[in-house]
Enzyme design. Structure first.
Site, short mmCIF file in Angstrom:
data_model
loop_
_atom_site.label_atom_id
_atom_site.label_comp_id
_atom_site.label_asym_id
_atom_site.label_seq_id
_atom_site.Cartn_x
_atom_site.Cartn_y
_atom_site.Cartn_z
N ALA A 86 14.53 -17.10 -84.54
CA ALA A 86 15.45 -18.18 -84.18
C ALA A 86 14.72 -19.46 -83.80
O ALA A 86 15.29 -20.55 -83.89
CB ALA A 86 16.34 -17.74 -83.02
N ILE A 88 12.55 -21.18 -85.30
CA ILE A 88 12.35 -22.19 -86.34
C ILE A 88 13.62 -22.98 -86.62
O ILE A 88 13.59 -23.96 -87.36
CB ILE A 88 11.81 -21.57 -87.65
CG1 ILE A 88 12.88 -20.79 -88.40
CG2 ILE A 88 10.58 -20.73 -87.40
CD1 ILE A 88 12.50 -20.46 -89.84
N SER A 89 14.75 -22.56 -86.02
CA SER A 89 16.02 -23.26 -86.25
C SER A 89 16.50 -24.06 -85.05
O SER A 89 17.51 -24.76 -85.15
CB SER A 89 17.11 -22.25 -86.66
OG SER A 89 16.82 -21.65 -87.90
N PRO A 95 21.00 -22.87 -81.16
CA PRO A 95 20.31 -22.29 -80.00
C PRO A 95 19.63 -20.99 -80.35
O PRO A 95 20.06 -20.26 -81.25
CB PRO A 95 21.45 -22.06 -79.00
CG PRO A 95 22.67 -21.90 -79.84
CD PRO A 95 22.47 -22.82 -81.01
N ASP A 96 18.53 -20.70 -79.65
CA ASP A 96 17.92 -19.39 -79.79
C ASP A 96 18.73 -18.41 -78.95
O ASP A 96 19.80 -18.73 -78.45
CB ASP A 96 16.45 -19.42 -79.39
CG ASP A 96 16.26 -19.52 -77.89
OD1 ASP A 96 17.14 -20.07 -77.22
OD2 ASP A 96 15.23 -19.05 -77.38
N PHE A 97 18.22 -17.20 -78.79
CA PHE A 97 19.00 -16.17 -78.10
C PHE A 97 18.65 -16.05 -76.61
O PHE A 97 19.53 -15.93 -75.78
CB PHE A 97 18.81 -14.81 -78.79
CG PHE A 97 19.55 -14.71 -80.09
CD1 PHE A 97 20.78 -14.09 -80.16
CD2 PHE A 97 19.01 -15.27 -81.25
CE1 PHE A 97 21.48 -14.01 -81.36
CE2 PHE A 97 19.70 -15.19 -82.45
CZ PHE A 97 20.92 -14.57 -82.50
N ARG A 98 17.36 -16.06 -76.29
CA ARG A 98 16.97 -15.59 -74.97
C ARG A 98 16.42 -16.63 -74.01
O ARG A 98 16.05 -16.29 -72.90
CB ARG A 98 15.93 -14.46 -75.13
CG ARG A 98 16.50 -13.23 -75.80
CD ARG A 98 15.47 -12.13 -75.95
NE ARG A 98 16.09 -10.90 -76.43
CZ ARG A 98 16.32 -10.63 -77.71
NH1 ARG A 98 15.95 -11.50 -78.62
NH2 ARG A 98 16.89 -9.51 -78.07
N ASN A 169 16.87 -14.52 -88.94
CA ASN A 169 17.95 -15.49 -88.77
C ASN A 169 19.11 -15.22 -89.72
O ASN A 169 18.92 -14.75 -90.84
CB ASN A 169 17.42 -16.91 -88.97
CG ASN A 169 16.34 -17.26 -87.97
OD1 ASN A 169 16.30 -16.69 -86.87
ND2 ASN A 169 15.46 -18.18 -88.33
N ILE A 170 20.29 -15.58 -89.26
CA ILE A 170 21.50 -15.38 -90.06
C ILE A 170 22.13 -16.72 -90.45
O ILE A 170 23.24 -16.77 -90.97
CB ILE A 170 22.54 -14.54 -89.29
CG1 ILE A 170 22.91 -15.21 -87.96
CG2 ILE A 170 22.01 -13.13 -89.05
CD1 ILE A 170 24.02 -14.49 -87.20
N ASP A 171 21.40 -17.82 -90.21
CA ASP A 171 21.95 -19.16 -90.44
C ASP A 171 21.85 -19.63 -91.89
O ASP A 171 22.37 -20.71 -92.21
CB ASP A 171 21.29 -20.18 -89.50
CG ASP A 171 19.76 -20.15 -89.57
OD1 ASP A 171 19.21 -19.93 -90.68
OD2 ASP A 171 19.12 -20.33 -88.52
N HIS A 188 18.14 -9.21 -90.69
CA HIS A 188 19.33 -9.01 -89.87
C HIS A 188 20.59 -9.48 -90.57
O HIS A 188 21.59 -9.81 -89.94
CB HIS A 188 19.16 -9.70 -88.52
CG HIS A 188 18.08 -9.08 -87.68
ND1 HIS A 188 17.59 -9.65 -86.53
CD2 HIS A 188 17.39 -7.93 -87.83
CE1 HIS A 188 16.65 -8.87 -86.02
NE2 HIS A 188 16.52 -7.83 -86.80
N CYS A 222 41.20 -8.38 -94.72
CA CYS A 222 41.03 -8.00 -96.13
C CYS A 222 42.35 -8.17 -96.89
O CYS A 222 43.40 -7.71 -96.44
CB CYS A 222 40.54 -6.56 -96.21
SG CYS A 222 40.33 -5.94 -97.90
N CYS A 225 43.41 -4.33 -97.92
CA CYS A 225 43.85 -3.29 -96.97
C CYS A 225 44.15 -3.81 -95.56
O CYS A 225 44.53 -3.04 -94.69
CB CYS A 225 42.78 -2.20 -96.88
SG CYS A 225 41.27 -2.71 -96.01
N ASN A 287 4.22 -20.59 -82.19
CA ASN A 287 5.29 -20.18 -81.29
C ASN A 287 5.14 -20.91 -79.96
O ASN A 287 4.10 -21.49 -79.66
CB ASN A 287 5.19 -18.66 -81.06
CG ASN A 287 6.52 -18.03 -80.73
OD1 ASN A 287 7.54 -18.35 -81.34
ND2 ASN A 287 6.52 -17.11 -79.78
N LYS A 288 6.20 -20.86 -79.15
CA LYS A 288 6.14 -21.49 -77.83
C LYS A 288 5.16 -20.78 -76.92
O LYS A 288 4.49 -21.40 -76.10
CB LYS A 288 7.54 -21.49 -77.20
CG LYS A 288 7.59 -22.17 -75.84
CD LYS A 288 8.99 -22.10 -75.26
CE LYS A 288 9.04 -22.75 -73.88
NZ LYS A 288 10.39 -22.66 -73.29
#
Length: 387
Positions: A86, A88-89, A95-98, A169-171, A188, A222, A225, A287-288
């Site tokens: 996260a 890199i985005s 936002p990152d996660f943690r 990442n999922i972005d 992910h 859906c 269904c 990285n940070k």
């Protein structure tokens, strides 16, 4: 920590082993695979406990970004694998996660969750999908521009160096930056496709279909269904994509350089990939803060990455600490690619703006407004946060 395995991948392996007949070629492949795994365990045991007299081969002339850049320009570096999270985005406004205070998990109070991670747990989602889709409206792909890091990875591809990019990442910003499906392992999952959650239906849906539902404040159902439709991102409690397991063996066995960016390496099995490269493969962390380091016992058990930046035995790991975009620019400058990278970012962002403006001009909804600006190249203020 999310320790996930892919039963489907394991079943495929078991099915192959359990076949009633086998060819000489398959026997050879099985033998080679077994020998490879034995070599990996032998080397891991030797490295982590300091056994054996053989010293690791020196692969960098110095453990600095400068030394890493000289290696990249040499004939020894032809296949690069990137592992990204996260961090890199964040320069794109995602936002990152943690991170305390600013991370995603620290700002979910409005959704009345039992605990922050519940928003990405499949069992909670099936009962309460509303919080996830409300969050998805804020983070939905198409509202953000790729960062310098994303375009640095694309530049590696254009230089013929990129073997694969493994992303948490999922972005979908790697795709927006110009990486093809073949270049990526979206460990992910991704918003790019969606499926019905009913196990007997599994009807697929496109990115545009899902976007329309989410921005209409509707829970996507859906058409076949009426079960909930979920983007193909991997929730806690779900298996990683089979592509992750099918490619990691060959990719990490053949890599010449591993670049890790914007991840805290906290989530398994993604984090364990760092330890799968050959012993003479350099590893660069942008990285940070330092991550991937672990004690010998954890490394021996397979739960650590075993990166070594500072000890007397350090011989291949380099950490560049700070903003991920700035790290990529610094590396690009040492490689003689900085102007090319800056031009690529500028032209790509202009093309995204033009496309967004055209969509608005054609009467697109407000949700298709111009993408949010990524951080200016010269601004070092916003630090790279890790997933």
């Amino acid at each position: 920590m999310d320790n996930r395995e892919d039963p489907a991948a394991a079943a495929e392996v078991d099915a192959g082993k359990g076949s009633g007949s086998s060819s000489p070629d398959s026997d050879d492949e099985a033998g080679a695979s077994g020998q490879s795994e034995m070599d990996f365990l032998r080397n891991l045991f030797s490295r982590t406990l300091g056994l054996g007299s053989e010293k690791p081969e020196k692969v960098l002339d110095e453990l600095t970004l400068e030394g890493m850049s000289r290696f990249m320009l040499s004939e020894k570096c032809k296949k690069v694998v990137c592992m990204v999270g996260a961090g890199i985005s964040t320069a794109a406004g995602i936002p990152d996660f943690r991170s305390p205070g600013t991370g995603l998990y620290a700002n979910l109070q409005q959704y009345n969750l039992p605990y922050p991670e519940a928003i990405f747990e499949i069992s909670y989602f099936k009962k309460h999908p509303e919080p996830f889709f409300a969050l998805a409206r804020e983070l939905y792909p198409g509202q953000f521009k790729p960062t310098v890091c994303h375009y640095f990875i694309r530049l590696l591809k254009e230089k013929g160096l990129l073997l694969r990019c493994y992303t948490q990442n999922i972005d979908t910003l790697e795709r927006v930056a110009g990486l093809d499906e073949e270049d990526l392992v979206e460990a992910h999952g991704t918003f790019f496709t969606s499926h019905c959650t009913s196990s007997w239906c599994r009807k697929s849906y496109s990115l545009d279909w899902m976007k329309e539902k989410i921005f209409s404040s509707l829970i996507p159902k859906c058409e076949k269904c009426q079960s909930v439709v979920k983007p193909d991102i991997v929730f806690f409690g779900e298996n990683l994509p089979s592509r992750f397991f099918s490619l990691m063996q060959s990719d990490f066995r053949n890599v010449d350089l591993l670049i890790i960016m914007g991840t805290s390496l906290q989530v398994q099995p993604f984090a364990s990939l760092v330890g799968r490269v050959p012993t003479n493969t350099p590893r660069l962390l942008i990285n940070k803060e330092k991550t991937g380091e672990s004690d010998p016992f954890m490394s021996l058990m397979g739960f650590g990455c075993g990166m070594d930046f500072d000890s007397e035995k350090a011989y291949r790991d380099v950490a560049w600490l700070g903003d991920c975009d700035e790290g990529c620019l610094a590396l690009a400058e040492l490689l003689g690619w900085k102007k090319e990278l800056e031009k690529l970012v500028k032209e790509a962002h202009a093309a995204i703006d033009a496309k967004s403006a055209q969509a608005v001009g054609d009467g697109a909804s407000a949700s298709s407004a111009p993408a949010k600006e990524a951080k200016p190249l010269s601004s070092p203020k916003k630090k790279c946060e890790e997933e």
